[in-house]
Scaffold this motif. Structure first.
Motif, short mmCIF file in Angstrom:
data_model
loop_
_atom_site.label_atom_id
_atom_site.label_comp_id
_atom_site.label_asym_id
_atom_site.label_seq_id
_atom_site.Cartn_x
_atom_site.Cartn_y
_atom_site.Cartn_z
N ASP A 75 0.83 -1.21 0.00
CA ASP A 75 0.00 0.00 0.00
C ASP A 75 0.87 1.26 0.00
O ASP A 75 0.58 2.22 -0.72
N ALA A 76 1.93 1.25 0.80
CA ALA A 76 2.84 2.40 0.86
C ALA A 76 3.52 2.61 -0.50
O ALA A 76 3.65 3.74 -0.97
N GLU A 77 3.95 1.52 -1.14
CA GLU A 77 4.59 1.63 -2.45
C GLU A 77 3.62 2.18 -3.49
O GLU A 77 3.98 3.01 -4.32
N THR A 78 2.37 1.74 -3.44
CA THR A 78 1.35 2.23 -4.36
C THR A 78 1.14 3.73 -4.17
O THR A 78 1.02 4.48 -5.15
N LYS A 79 1.13 4.18 -2.92
CA LYS A 79 0.98 5.61 -2.63
C LYS A 79 2.16 6.40 -3.19
O LYS A 79 1.99 7.43 -3.84
N VAL A 80 3.37 5.92 -2.96
CA VAL A 80 4.58 6.59 -3.46
C VAL A 80 4.56 6.63 -4.99
O VAL A 80 4.86 7.66 -5.59
N LYS A 81 4.18 5.53 -5.60
CA LYS A 81 4.12 5.46 -7.07
C LYS A 81 3.14 6.51 -7.60
O LYS A 81 3.43 7.19 -8.59
N GLY A 82 2.00 6.67 -6.94
CA GLY A 82 1.03 7.67 -7.34
C GLY A 82 1.57 9.09 -7.21
O GLY A 82 1.35 9.94 -8.09
N GLU A 83 2.29 9.36 -6.11
CA GLU A 83 2.90 10.69 -5.93
C GLU A 83 3.92 10.97 -7.02
O GLU A 83 3.95 12.07 -7.58
N ILE A 84 4.75 9.98 -7.33
CA ILE A 84 5.77 10.15 -8.36
C ILE A 84 5.11 10.37 -9.72
O ILE A 84 5.51 11.27 -10.47
N GLU A 85 4.10 9.59 -10.04
CA GLU A 85 3.41 9.75 -11.32
C GLU A 85 2.80 11.14 -11.45
O GLU A 85 2.86 11.75 -12.51
N GLY A 86 2.22 11.65 -10.36
CA GLY A 86 1.64 13.00 -10.38
C GLY A 86 2.69 14.07 -10.61
O GLY A 86 2.49 15.00 -11.41
N LEU A 87 3.82 13.95 -9.93
CA LEU A 87 4.91 14.92 -10.11
C LEU A 87 5.48 14.86 -11.53
O LEU A 87 5.75 15.90 -12.15
N VAL A 88 5.66 13.64 -12.05
CA VAL A 88 6.20 13.48 -13.40
C VAL A 88 5.23 14.06 -14.43
O VAL A 88 5.64 14.77 -15.36
N GLU A 89 3.95 13.76 -14.27
CA GLU A 89 2.95 14.28 -15.21
C GLU A 89 2.95 15.80 -15.21
O GLU A 89 2.94 16.43 -16.27
N ALA A 90 2.97 16.41 -14.03
CA ALA A 90 2.98 17.87 -13.94
C ALA A 90 4.25 18.45 -14.55
O ALA A 90 4.21 19.44 -15.28
N CYS A 91 5.38 17.82 -14.28
CA CYS A 91 6.66 18.28 -14.82
C CYS A 91 6.66 18.21 -16.34
O CYS A 91 7.08 19.15 -17.02
#
Length: 171
Positions: free
Chosen positions: A125-141
């Motif tokens: 669950d923690a890894e899924t949360k981190v993956k979502g945060e990273i995907e959001g940052l990458v998409e915005a970037c």
């Protein structure tokens, strides 16, 4: 420490750009939780890079270096789990059209090989949360694309996403 000496020699041609990050101290005795993140496009903001790396786990130190054509980051995590997540999740990241690379020094690579990770539902669950945060940052970037200049200009979504993420860590 030989690895540190290699890094100092390697850094010779790079300049920190205005707004680049130099957080933490030289964490002695932490060579087994240190990573190198390279091939970062010079148009990517230092704060965005910090947010991506910090999303993987607690950092003892981070250094972001950029010249006119490329950049890289050296980060020391507080735990080996942060290194594991960074290797697993950041190696597939593409920022401003450039796929970043994640490398570990020999001590970190050896520790990753020998470490026994308990990977239950909570860790997934923690890894899924981190993956979502990273995907959001990458998409915005990537939405702002090459709009950032090599001086680290602040353009829109990635800047706000990085600032929002970093604010959640301090508050």
């Amino acid at each position: 420490v030989p690895w540190t000496l290699c890094v100092v020699v390697f850094l010779g041609g790079f300049q920190m750009r205005p707004g680049s990050l130099n957080v933490g101290s030289r964490a002695r005795g932490s060579a087994d939780t240190t990573i190198f993140v390279g091939k970062i496009a010079s148009s990517v903001r230092a704060e965005t890079v910090e947010a991506l790396v910090r999303a993987c786990g607690e950092l003892k130190a981070i250094r972001v270096y950029v010249d006119a054509s490329k950049g890289f980051t050296i980060a020391t995590f507080g735990t080996i789990q942060g290194v594991y997540l960074a290797k697993k999740l950041l190696e597939s990241v593409v920022l401003h059209g450039q796929k970043v690379v994640v490398h570990c020094n020999q001590a970190t690579t050896a520790r990753l090989r020998t470490e026994k990770f308990k990977y239950g539902e909570e860790e997934r669950d923690a890894e899924t949360k981190v993956k979502g945060e990273i995907e959001g940052l990458v998409e915005a970037c990537n939405r702002e694309g090459a709009g950032d200049d090599a001086r680290g200009g602040r353009n829109g979504d990635a800047a706000m996403a990085a600032d929002d993420f970093l604010a959640t860590l301090s508050g």
